[in-house]
Design a protein around this motif. Structure first.
Motif, PDB file in Angstrom:
ATOM      1  N   ILE A  33       0.792  -1.102   0.032  1.00 22.13           N
ATOM      2  CA  ILE A  33      -0.005  -0.103  -0.002  1.00 22.13           C
ATOM      3  C   ILE A  33       0.834   1.216   0.077  1.00 22.13           C
ATOM      4  N   ASP A  34       0.553   2.151  -0.940  1.00 19.57           N
ATOM      5  CA  ASP A  34       1.075   3.553  -0.813  1.00 19.57           C
ATOM      6  C   ASP A  34       0.309   4.550  -1.257  1.00 19.57           C
ATOM      7  N   ASN A  36       1.288   7.249  -2.518  1.00 21.49           N
ATOM      8  CA  ASN A  36       1.648   7.853  -3.725  1.00 21.49           C
ATOM      9  C   ASN A  36       0.889   7.079  -4.928  1.00 21.49           C
ATOM     10  N   CYS A  48      20.421   9.360  -4.317  1.00 22.98           N
ATOM     11  CA  CYS A  48      21.514   9.529  -5.174  1.00 22.98           C
ATOM     12  C   CYS A  48      21.746   8.264  -5.699  1.00 22.98           C
ATOM     13  N   ALA A  49      21.285   7.153  -5.152  1.00 25.67           N
ATOM     14  CA  ALA A  49      21.230   6.000  -5.626  1.00 25.67           C
ATOM     15  C   ALA A  49      22.966   5.362  -5.709  1.00 25.67           C
ATOM     16  N   ILE A  50      23.653   5.673  -4.628  1.00 23.26           N
ATOM     17  CA  ILE A  50      25.210   5.459  -4.869  1.00 23.26           C
ATOM     18  C   ILE A  50      25.391   4.119  -4.296  1.00 23.26           C
ATOM     19  N   GLU A 195      -3.460   5.096  -1.737  1.00 20.21           N
ATOM     20  CA  GLU A 195      -4.159   4.924  -0.446  1.00 20.21           C
ATOM     21  C   GLU A 195      -3.179   5.269   0.776  1.00 20.21           C
ATOM     22  N   THR A 196      -3.893   5.784   1.819  1.00 24.07           N
ATOM     23  CA  THR A 196      -2.914   6.198   2.812  1.00 24.07           C
ATOM     24  C   THR A 196      -3.317   5.494   4.111  1.00 24.07           C
ATOM     25  N   VAL A 226       7.543  -0.399   6.082  1.00 21.94           N
ATOM     26  CA  VAL A 226       8.533   0.272   5.303  1.00 21.94           C
ATOM     27  C   VAL A 226       8.080   1.586   4.564  1.00 21.94           C
ATOM     28  N   GLY A 228       9.520   4.451   4.943  1.00 26.31           N
ATOM     29  CA  GLY A 228      10.707   5.458   4.782  1.00 26.31           C
ATOM     30  C   GLY A 228      10.518   6.586   5.792  1.00 26.31           C
ATOM     31  N   PRO A 229      10.622   7.778   5.458  1.00 33.96           N
ATOM     32  CA  PRO A 229      10.720   8.875   6.257  1.00 33.96           C
ATOM     33  C   PRO A 229       9.368   8.892   7.038  1.00 33.96           C
ATOM     34  N   GLN A 253      17.044  17.079   3.564  1.00 35.00           N
ATOM     35  CA  GLN A 253      18.482  17.166   2.543  1.00 35.00           C
ATOM     36  C   GLN A 253      18.313  17.885   1.296  1.00 35.00           C
ATOM     37  N   TYR A 346      15.690  11.954   4.519  1.00 35.46           N
ATOM     38  CA  TYR A 346      16.502  10.787   5.121  1.00 35.46           C
ATOM     39  C   TYR A 346      15.433  10.065   6.216  1.00 35.46           C
ATOM     40  N   SER A 370      16.692   3.943   7.444  1.00 33.84           N
ATOM     41  CA  SER A 370      17.571   3.512   6.368  1.00 33.84           C
ATOM     42  C   SER A 370      18.578   4.796   6.280  1.00 33.84           C
TER      43      SER A 370
HETATM   44  C1  FAD Z   1      18.640  12.947  -0.876  1.00 29.66           C
HETATM   45  C2  FAD Z   1      18.891  11.142  -0.647  1.00 29.66           C
HETATM   46  C3  FAD Z   1      20.076  10.799  -1.075  1.00 29.66           C
HETATM   47  C4  FAD Z   1      20.374   9.407  -0.867  1.00 29.66           C
HETATM   48  N1  FAD Z   1      21.215   8.889  -1.361  1.00 29.66           N
HETATM   49  C5  FAD Z   1      21.611   7.493  -1.179  1.00 29.66           C
HETATM   50  C6  FAD Z   1      22.744   6.807  -1.874  1.00 29.66           C
HETATM   51  O1  FAD Z   1      23.256   7.395  -2.537  1.00 29.66           O
HETATM   52  N2  FAD Z   1      22.920   5.491  -1.731  1.00 29.66           N
HETATM   53  C7  FAD Z   1      22.233   4.845  -0.752  1.00 29.66           C
HETATM   54  O2  FAD Z   1      22.385   3.795  -0.531  1.00 29.66           O
HETATM   55  N3  FAD Z   1      21.008   5.482  -0.076  1.00 29.66           N
HETATM   56  C8  FAD Z   1      20.643   6.939  -0.341  1.00 29.66           C
HETATM   57  N4  FAD Z   1      19.645   7.203   0.145  1.00 29.66           N
HETATM   58  C9  FAD Z   1      18.639   6.361   0.907  1.00 29.66           C
HETATM   59  C10 FAD Z   1      17.784   5.607   0.199  1.00 29.66           C
HETATM   60  O3  FAD Z   1      17.280   6.452  -0.929  1.00 29.66           O
HETATM   61  C11 FAD Z   1      16.667   5.153   0.969  1.00 29.66           C
HETATM   62  O4  FAD Z   1      17.194   4.320   2.108  1.00 29.66           O
HETATM   63  C12 FAD Z   1      15.496   4.296   0.302  1.00 29.66           C
HETATM   64  O5  FAD Z   1      15.162   4.871  -0.808  1.00 29.66           O
HETATM   65  C13 FAD Z   1      14.580   4.155   1.093  1.00 29.66           C
HETATM   66  O6  FAD Z   1      13.335   3.417   0.687  1.00 29.66           O
HETATM   67  P1  FAD Z   1      12.264   2.738   1.372  1.00 29.66           P
HETATM   68  O7  FAD Z   1      11.507   1.905   0.532  1.00 29.66           O
HETATM   69  O8  FAD Z   1      12.680   2.342   2.820  1.00 29.66           O
HETATM   70  O9  FAD Z   1      11.489   4.162   1.491  1.00 29.66           O
HETATM   71  P2  FAD Z   1      10.762   5.204   0.647  1.00 29.66           P
HETATM   72  O10 FAD Z   1      11.344   5.257  -0.829  1.00 29.66           O
HETATM   73  O11 FAD Z   1      10.790   6.600   1.380  1.00 29.66           O
HETATM   74  O12 FAD Z   1       9.328   4.667   0.466  1.00 29.66           O
HETATM   75  C14 FAD Z   1       8.407   4.685   1.563  1.00 29.66           C
HETATM   76  C15 FAD Z   1       7.029   4.921   0.978  1.00 29.66           C
HETATM   77  O13 FAD Z   1       6.031   4.809   2.201  1.00 29.66           O
HETATM   78  C16 FAD Z   1       4.922   5.538   1.668  1.00 29.66           C
HETATM   79  N5  FAD Z   1       4.061   5.911   2.900  1.00 29.66           N
HETATM   80  C17 FAD Z   1       4.528   6.437   4.023  1.00 29.66           C
HETATM   81  N6  FAD Z   1       3.506   6.438   4.983  1.00 29.66           N
HETATM   82  C18 FAD Z   1       2.415   6.169   4.588  1.00 29.66           C
HETATM   83  C19 FAD Z   1       1.215   5.863   4.720  1.00 29.66           C
HETATM   84  N7  FAD Z   1       0.776   6.473   6.080  1.00 29.66           N
HETATM   85  N8  FAD Z   1       0.293   5.460   4.052  1.00 29.66           N
HETATM   86  C20 FAD Z   1       0.663   4.874   2.903  1.00 29.66           C
HETATM   87  N9  FAD Z   1       2.097   5.011   2.161  1.00 29.66           N
HETATM   88  C21 FAD Z   1       3.039   5.590   3.083  1.00 29.66           C
HETATM   89  C22 FAD Z   1       5.638   6.681   1.059  1.00 29.66           C
HETATM   90  O14 FAD Z   1       4.516   7.532   0.345  1.00 29.66           O
HETATM   91  C23 FAD Z   1       6.673   6.197   0.248  1.00 29.66           C
HETATM   92  O15 FAD Z   1       6.438   5.866  -1.116  1.00 29.66           O
HETATM   93  C24 FAD Z   1      19.236   8.555  -0.148  1.00 29.66           C
HETATM   94  C25 FAD Z   1      18.063   9.223   0.338  1.00 29.66           C
HETATM   95  C26 FAD Z   1      17.861  10.586   0.271  1.00 29.66           C
HETATM   96  C27 FAD Z   1      16.621  11.225   0.451  1.00 29.66           C
END
Ligand code: FAD
Length: 435
Positions: A33-34, A36, A48-50, A195-196, A226, A228-229, A253, A346, A370
């Motif tokens: 569920i997301d 977005n 930055c996907a490094i 969907e939130t 999962v 994220g922020p 950031q 982040y 993360s």
């Molecule tokens: C500027 C920046 C640069 C980075 N550079 C690097 C790098 O160079 N190398 C590296 O290894 N890592 C890097 N990272 C870290 C890396 O991008 C993240 O660790 C990773 O993308 C996190 O993925 P995720 O699936 O955990 O979270 P996300 O991609 O944040 O996905 C979380 C999802 O949860 C959804 N969500 C949240 N709350 C709810 C809710 N209540 N209901 C429904 N949906 C919800 C959001 O809409 C989102 O789509 C960087 C991060 C940033 C911000």
């Protein structure tokens, strides 16, 4: 309830979709569920996907070295049937400057050597041969722009660095999450977009599903955070914060994109550089641009955010500071009037090491915190989370008898308790994006 699932995954970023894929590969019927409408458009899209291997802890290095192999073998790992537009891994290498801040990389080289991860020590001459636009004047400590000493060299010169040749970057991080989601779909995973999640449902002392903003409820005995922020908000909804010594918090950031100086093809001949002397990292970016991120020096105030949906998405003075810090290293760099780059969040943890764990609520799991450094590890994090969920659901207590897991490519045993929400703060961490 209109829908049921064996497992619900909140979030479709690169880690969320990797968890979905690995659970689906185990025959578990997942619903992701997301809020977005497009997959991969949380912080993953701004990443930055490094893909690099130098981490301050041995476990962090092992995880990142394992992680590299999935990007190298992306198509085989996904196993997609039919033609697909795949994310591309550019293996341009990563140079890390030796400085006092990183202990001249002694520990990092020891960790890499112990794991058989290739690296080369480079002299100052070798660095300038590869990057002729570079000056090796030292500027540390990093300063704010209102400091009269900003931009003044300190009289010392950088003596060299360490180059990890297998490092690189992925050109389209959102696409990589979409690739993972497609592979998961082909194994039966479902995705509910736009969907939130507003509530975590419980019944009889364990998780029972989620409620959405629309009022719809989805029943499931397993829910994985999962987000994220948004992870801390979801953990609060689940009421699982009490026993966590490590917590998570969104941190704003800014990432700068500037054109490479005339006459140097940084996109083709550049490399990733982590440079703690100027507190910046950089990598080649499409269109012969250079992407410049911050290594969070102590002089820059952290921009913590209360809610991951409500923060300033415009560039601020920080953009110019980062560009000018990088200009210390590349004196011919032009800094355009028009600001380009990325503003994102982040999901920073207390010690900048992620949490891959269960929780005090049976059936509720988390892959979060993360800390700006786990994109590279998404595929292996997905595998490890799927193993952890299976281990806990089989009746094992991961808190008292942590899962022991063998990283499949590099055949290194790891104690998954390293990523526990209840761990002591790890003092070996850099306490920065470097992990
Ligand atoms: C500027 C920046 C640069 C980075 N550079 C690097 C790098 O160079 N190398 C590296 O290894 N890592 C890097 N990272 C870290 C890396 O991008 C993240 O660790 C990773 O993308 C996190 O993925 P995720 O699936 O955990 O979270 P996300 O991609 O944040 O996905 C979380 C999802 O949860 C959804 N969500 C949240 N709350 C709810 C809710 N209540 N209901 C429904 N949906 C919800 C959001 O809409 C989102 O789509 C960087 C991060 C940033 C911000």
């Amino acid at each position: 309830m209109t829908m049921t699932a064996d497992a619900i995954i909140i979030g479709t970023g690169v880690i969320g979709t990797a968890v979905a894929l690995e659970l689906a590969r185990k025959g578990i019927k997942t619903v992701s569920i997301d809020r977005n409408t497009q997959i991969g458009h949380g912080s993953t899209a701004g990443s930055c996907a490094i893909i690099r291997m130098h981490y301050s802890t041995f476990d962090g290095t092992a995880f990142a070295f394992e992680g590299y192999h999935y990007w190298r073998d992306w198509s085989d790992y996904l196993g997609l049937s039919g033609a697909a537009d795949l994310a591309r891994f550019v293996e341009c290498g990563c140079l890390v400057m030796k400085t006092e801040v990183n202990g001249h990389l002694v520990k990092h080289m020891e960790n890499s050597a112990a794991l058989g991860c290739a690296f080369e020590e480079w002299s100052g001459e070798k660095i300038v041969e590869r990057l002729p636009i570079y000056s090796l004047d030292s500027f540390q400590p990093a300063r704010t722009r209102d400091d009269p000493a900003f931009g003044q060299p300190n009289g010392a010169t950088l003596k060299g660095g360490v180059f990890w040749p297998n490092s690189g970057y992925v050109t389209d991080p959102a696409l990589s999450a979409q690739n993972l989601a497609e592979a998961a779909r082909q194994k039966g995973a479902a995705f509910k977009m736009g969907e939130t999640v507003t509530d975590i449902l419980t019944s009889g002392g364990r998780v029972a599903g989620v409620r959405l903003a629309s009022g719809e409820e989805i029943a499931s005995p397993i829910v994985v955070n999962v987000a994220g922020p948004g992870s801390s908000i979801i953990n609060e909804m689940a009421g699982v914060l009490d026993d966590m010594t490590i917590t998570t918090r969104p941190l704003r950031q800014e990432v700068v994109h500037v054109p490479a100086p005339d006459g140097f093809d940084f996109e083709r001949n550049g490399t990733i550089v982590s440079d703690s002397d100027i507190a910046c990292y950089c990598r080649p970016e499409h269109g012969n641009h250079i992407l410049v991120g911050s290594e969070d020096p102590p002089c820059d105030a952290h921009q913590w955010v209360d809610n991951d949906t409500d923060y300033n998405r415009d560039f601020t003075d920080q953009w110019t500071t980062q560009a000018m810090r990088y200009g210390q290293r590349v004196p011919s760099l032009g800094i355009p009037q028009q600001t380009r780059g990325v503003v994102d969040l982040y999901d920073a943890s207390t010690d900048w090491i992620p949490i891959y764990d269960k929780s005090q609520l049976p059936g509720f799991y988390m892959a979060c915190g993360s800390s700006g450094n786990q994109y590279k590890n998404a595929p292996i994090a997905g595998k490890m989370m799927a193993e952890l969920i299976e281990y806990c659901e089989a009746g094992n207590d991961h808190d008292t008898a942590p899962l022991q897991y063998t990283l499949p490519y590099i055949q290194q045993d790891v104690d998954v308790g390293f990523y526990s929400r209840k761990r002591e703060i790890n003092r070996e961490s850099s306490f920065s994006v470097l992990g």
